[in-house]
Enzyme design. Structure first.
Site, PDB file in Angstrom:
ATOM      1  N   GLN A 201       0.812  -1.222   0.000  1.00 35.00           N
ATOM      2  CA  GLN A 201       0.000   0.000   0.000  1.00 35.00           C
ATOM      3  C   GLN A 201       0.844   1.270   0.000  1.00 35.00           C
ATOM      4  O   GLN A 201       0.283   2.368   0.007  1.00 35.00           O
ATOM      5  CB  GLN A 201      -0.945   0.012   1.215  1.00 35.00           C
ATOM      6  CG  GLN A 201      -1.939  -1.127   1.246  1.00 35.00           C
ATOM      7  CD  GLN A 201      -2.961  -1.085   0.116  1.00 35.00           C
ATOM      8  OE1 GLN A 201      -3.076  -0.098  -0.619  1.00 35.00           O
ATOM      9  NE2 GLN A 201      -3.691  -2.165  -0.057  1.00 35.00           N
ATOM     10  N   LYS A 224      -1.733  -3.103  -7.979  1.00 32.85           N
ATOM     11  CA  LYS A 224      -2.226  -1.982  -7.177  1.00 32.85           C
ATOM     12  C   LYS A 224      -1.612  -0.670  -7.634  1.00 32.85           C
ATOM     13  O   LYS A 224      -1.864   0.382  -7.037  1.00 32.85           O
ATOM     14  CB  LYS A 224      -1.892  -2.217  -5.695  1.00 32.85           C
ATOM     15  CG  LYS A 224      -2.631  -3.393  -5.058  1.00 32.85           C
ATOM     16  CD  LYS A 224      -2.336  -3.468  -3.581  1.00 32.85           C
ATOM     17  CE  LYS A 224      -2.607  -4.815  -2.965  1.00 32.85           C
ATOM     18  NZ  LYS A 224      -4.028  -5.115  -2.755  1.00 32.85           N
TER      19      LYS A 224
HETATM   20  N1  7TS Z   1      -0.185  -6.548   2.006  1.00 30.47           N
HETATM   21  C1  7TS Z   1      -1.014  -5.496   2.050  1.00 30.47           C
HETATM   22  C2  7TS Z   1      -0.742  -4.366   2.995  1.00 30.47           C
HETATM   23  C3  7TS Z   1      -2.108  -5.467   1.187  1.00 30.47           C
HETATM   24  O1  7TS Z   1      -2.936  -4.418   1.213  1.00 30.47           O
HETATM   25  C4  7TS Z   1      -2.342  -6.546   0.294  1.00 30.47           C
HETATM   26  C5  7TS Z   1      -3.553  -6.607  -0.584  1.00 30.47           C
HETATM   27  C6  7TS Z   1      -1.419  -7.591   0.277  1.00 30.47           C
HETATM   28  C7  7TS Z   1      -0.354  -7.569   1.164  1.00 30.47           C
HETATM   29  C8  7TS Z   1      -1.531  -8.732  -0.656  1.00 30.47           C
HETATM   30  O2  7TS Z   1      -1.319  -8.323  -1.972  1.00 30.47           O
HETATM   31  P1  7TS Z   1      -1.498  -9.351  -3.176  1.00 30.47           P
HETATM   32  O3  7TS Z   1      -1.349  -8.511  -4.390  1.00 30.47           O
HETATM   33  O4  7TS Z   1      -0.443 -10.383  -3.033  1.00 30.47           O
HETATM   34  O5  7TS Z   1      -2.876  -9.922  -3.026  1.00 30.47           O
HETATM   35  N2  7TS Z   1      -4.646  -5.899  -0.068  1.00 30.47           N
HETATM   36  C9  7TS Z   1      -5.927  -5.969  -0.459  1.00 30.47           C
HETATM   37  C10 7TS Z   1      -6.895  -5.170   0.105  1.00 30.47           C
HETATM   38  O6  7TS Z   1      -6.699  -4.368   1.001  1.00 30.47           O
HETATM   39  N3  7TS Z   1      -8.066  -5.439  -0.494  1.00 30.47           N
HETATM   40  O7  7TS Z   1      -7.861  -6.386  -1.416  1.00 30.47           O
HETATM   41  C11 7TS Z   1      -6.527  -6.715  -1.411  1.00 30.47           C
END
Ligand code: 7TS
Length: 410
Positions: A201, A224
């Site tokens: 984030q 993201k």
């Molecule tokens: N860490 C944080 C702080 C996140 O917000 C997310 C995904 C992840 C790890 C995992 O990321 P990924 O791309 O491997 O899935 N966060 C969210 C959310 O807040 N709503 O949907 C996904």
């Protein structure tokens, strides 16, 4: 920066949702994609598509150059000393699991400690539980203040010479708190520990400099930050990437293969077993070009401004609870809230009926939900294509939801 101009680059905003223009407030889950990224993906498949690092033919060379060029872009974006410290993964979750499997499980032993806040996304929590189970190491949780912030004196008290890993999100996906990673890294290092930073984030929303943060590992996701799904990054300090073992074994990552043993390439390639995420990485490179053109400092200011506006607007509404830092305190571009007495899924459904997309649920942070004393929440998250009008649309949709449920509850 002008979000109204920026929106023109995102075809999704032509979509009409339930008869309303789309108000997309769920970029913390995944961001929308600009035409510039979509076109690069299309061009790659039309004009460069080939496997990398093996063909001597022209397309193979083109694809390899484009793939490795994307690695350079990522390295410059996070100020990594070298592109060889950038590993392409499927995303934050995979990056952290690779550290857990390839480093932590091999290094930690009974009596060692892993220090982390209870507010972490499950992706930066469960891998450490698994490491603890496998090695006999212990998880030690930092206390959280009521607004979700972490006090440095509590970190000082928790981190000892037994601490081998401090794992922490740069920015919380639920509370929007911005953790003082550099100060925490200094405490970790003074005690002989490493620090693993979950940048899922932060990297999309603010300038991030791994050398300034002095983090040992950084994980983030391309989807993201305007890039495609299925690509992410694991950054590591050179010596740690050398020590760390690959998680996936097979083609592409080897040096010499004998019948009974094999040797690996150097980092980052030893971590990229099999055909890598070629188009994904190239798409992420295009996303970085886009973000750089706007400017990360401008994006950070814009997102935080919209979140502050939303906190202000929502806090003044009866029946709405807002979580995280108080108005005026630092917060990244998201706001988590509840409409008292109404399940956030129901709130999100009413908002969706007027085109407003927010996330509802536990946000992959169940221990934090328990600390907040709720089962789930709604969350609005902002990005470079959102406007002050979107904040107003959220507030008005919430007024509608209140009327609707006020009537229904009687
Ligand atoms: N860490 C944080 C702080 C996140 O917000 C997310 C995904 C992840 C790890 C995992 O990321 P990924 O791309 O491997 O899935 N966060 C969210 C959310 O807040 N709503 O949907 C996904």
């Amino acid at each position: 920066m002008n979000p109204l101009e920026i929106r023109k680059d995102f075809p999704i905003f032509q979509e009409i949702i339930n008869g309303h223009p789309l108000v997309y407030l769920d970029s913390a889950a995944t961001s929308q994609k600009p035409r510039q990224v979509l076109e690069v993906l299309q061009r790659y498949y039309e004009r460069e598509n080939s496997n990398v690092h093996r063909g001597v033919h022209t397309l193979g060379t083109r694809a390899t150059e484009a793939y490795e060029n994307a690695r350079e872009k990522v390295a410059r974006f996070i100020h990594a000393p070298s592109a060889n410290q950038v590993v392409f993964t499927r995303g934050t979750t995979e990056s952290i699991n690779m550290i857990a499997y390839g480093y932590a499980r091999l290094k930690l032993k009974q009596g060692d400690e892993i220090v982390l806040p209870p507010s972490e996304h499950h992706s930066n929590l469960i891998p450490w539980q698994q490491v603890a189970r496998a090695t006999g190491a212990r998880l030690k949780y930092l206390p959280l203040q009521g607004d979700g912030t972490i006090r440095l004196e509590d970190v000082e008290a928790a981190v000892t010479s037994d601490t081998k890993i401090v794992a922490i999100a740069h920015v919380s996906n639920v509370l929007g708190t911005i953790n003082p990673v550099r100060d925490i890294a200094d405490i970790a290092h003074r005690n002989g520990s490493i620090i693993v930073v979950d940048g899922a984030q932060s990297v999309p929303h603010m300038p991030v400099d791994v050398q300034e943060l002095d983090c040992d590992f950084l994980a983030f996701s391309g989807h993201k930050m305007l890039g495609p799904t299925g690509v992410g990054v694991l950054y590591g300090k050179k010596s740690l990437l050398e020590e760390m073992e690959p998680t996936y074994f097979g083609g592409e990552m080897i040096d010499v293969v004998e019948l009974h043993e094999s040797t690996w390439k150097e980092a980052p390639w030893k971590f990229e077993g099999g055909t890598p995420i070629i188009a994904g990485a190239i798409g992420l490179g295009a996303a970085i070009d886009y973000l750089n053109r706007i400017g990360m400092a401008e994006i950070a200011e814009h997102d935080a401004h919209l979140a502050a506006l939303a906190v202000d607007r929502l806090s003044k509404m009866d029946g709405i609870s807002v979580y995280g830092p108080a108005a005026g305190q630092p917060r990244s571009g998201l706001v988590t809230f509840n409409l008292d007495g109404v399940h956030p899924h129901d709130v999100a459904t009413v908002l969706d009926s007027v085109g407003v997309a927010v996330r509802a649920g536990h946000h992959c942070a169940q221990p934090l939900m328990r600390l907040l004393g709720v089962g789930s929440t709604a969350r609005a998250s902002f990005y470079l294509y959102n406007t002050e009008d979107d904040v107003e649309a959220l507030a008005q949709a919430l007024e509608q939801a209140k009327e609707f449920f006020g009537y229904a509850i009687g």
